[in-house]
Motif scaffolding. Structure first.
Motif, short mmCIF file in Angstrom:
data_model
loop_
_atom_site.label_atom_id
_atom_site.label_comp_id
_atom_site.label_asym_id
_atom_site.label_seq_id
_atom_site.Cartn_x
_atom_site.Cartn_y
_atom_site.Cartn_z
N PHE A 108 -2.57 7.81 6.82
CA PHE A 108 -3.97 8.15 7.08
C PHE A 108 -4.61 7.15 8.05
N LEU A 109 -4.24 5.87 7.93
CA LEU A 109 -4.78 4.86 8.85
C LEU A 109 -4.31 5.11 10.27
N ALA A 140 -8.33 7.71 7.68
CA ALA A 140 -8.89 6.66 6.82
C ALA A 140 -9.32 5.49 7.69
N ILE A 180 0.85 -1.19 0.00
CA ILE A 180 0.00 0.00 0.00
C ILE A 180 0.89 1.24 0.00
N SER A 181 0.31 2.40 -0.18
CA SER A 181 1.10 3.62 -0.20
C SER A 181 1.41 4.09 1.21
N ARG A 201 1.25 7.09 2.14
CA ARG A 201 0.21 8.07 2.46
C ARG A 201 -1.01 7.39 3.05
N HIS A 202 -1.43 6.26 2.47
CA HIS A 202 -2.59 5.55 3.01
C HIS A 202 -2.31 5.03 4.41
#
Length: 281
Positions: A47-48, A53, A40-41, A43-44
């Motif tokens: 966010f988690l 996210a 995954i990125s 950035r993601h």
């Protein structure tokens, strides 16, 4: 199940992002490393961790797998993300676990005439073969049947097995270091409390409260027991169940003791030969 990295005292759920970050820090992984391994990125993942996210159930399991999170703590991650726990925590007496009990009993019998124990995640003895009682009872005082025997406590307690362990300081230091590692890798609050309890016993060196990574440990540490004119020396091997899908089963350990010299083997076989034979009915 209360853990340092999972549920806090009182079972108040911690935010998923906070738990995820704690586990990532505990494993010494950067966001970039974890994101790359999970596909995954960065950035993601960020966010988690910040709560911007919401993870899917599959994402929780993926990240928990990448971080090698124990099953009980995977449940904590799932609950913190709003999902139901995925792994059961049944007692060993559960009917569903009867095949496992039979396998454990078979392993314990096969270890005769030498001791073997099954211990849970907190080092409480849940099963033992006849040899374990036959041999270790020679060095310990009788206990009530309803009293749980804890392997670590009986080694550290001045009134326990400790009185008869010739190389107690060498053995105990190895056990403390293993508990330090266990707390660091699992975040278990129960194990942290047990470690602190052991460190508080009289005669335990204060330097053991902090693990020393520079200490050179021998490849194998035996347990040398002596009481009056009886001397026995054992080394042990610990095994776990493969690919468990239950919290209880993941925590179980089988500790088999083997004689470290011919004299110990002779005594163990002699005690077994002299013991009353169990008659099946």
């Amino acid at each position: 199940m209360n853990t340092l990295l999972g549920f806090p005292e009182g079972n108040v759920t911690i935010a998923f992002g906070t738990l995820l970050r704690r586990w990532r820090d505990a494993r010494g992984m950067s966001q970039l490393t974890l994101a790359t391994e999970a596909g995954i990125s960065t950035r993601h993942l960020s966010f988690l961790e910040t709560g911007r996210a919401q993870p899917s159930r599959e994402m929780v399991q993926l990240l928990a797998g990448m971080l090698d999170v124990p099953l009980g703590d995977r449940n904590a991650l799932l609950v913190s993300a709003g999902y139901a726990p995925a792994y059961g925590e049944r007692p060993l007496t559960s009917p569903d676990l009867e095949p496992v009990r039979r396998a454990l009993e078979f392993t314990l019998r096969q270890q005769e005439p030498f001791p073997a124990l099954v211990v849970d995640g907190e080092w409480n003895v849940v099963m033992g073969n006849e040899a374990s009682a036959r041999i270790f009872d020679l060095f310990t005082d009788p206990v009530c049947d309803d009293v749980n025997v804890n392997v670590m406590r009986t080694v550290f307690c001045p009134e326990g097995l400790r009185r008869y362990i010739v190389n107690w300081e060498e053995l105990a230091e190895c056990l403390v270091n293993s508990l330090h590692r266990q707390v660091a890798t699992t975040g278990s609050g129960a194990m942290a409390r047990l470690r602190d309890e052991l460190l508080a016993y009289p005669g335990v060196p204060s330097r053991w409260s902090v693990p020393d990574p520079t200490v050179t440990m021998p490849p194998l540490v035996s347990m040398q027991l002596r009481k009056d004119d009886l001397s026995l020396t054992f080394f042990s091997m610990i095994t776990t169940l493969g690919t468990p899908r239950d919290v209880t089963l993941q925590q179980l350990k089988i500790e088999c003791f083997f004689p470290a010299d011919a004299a110990t083997e002779h005594v163990a076989r002699r005690l077994a030969a002299a013991a009353p034979q169990t008659i099946a009915v």
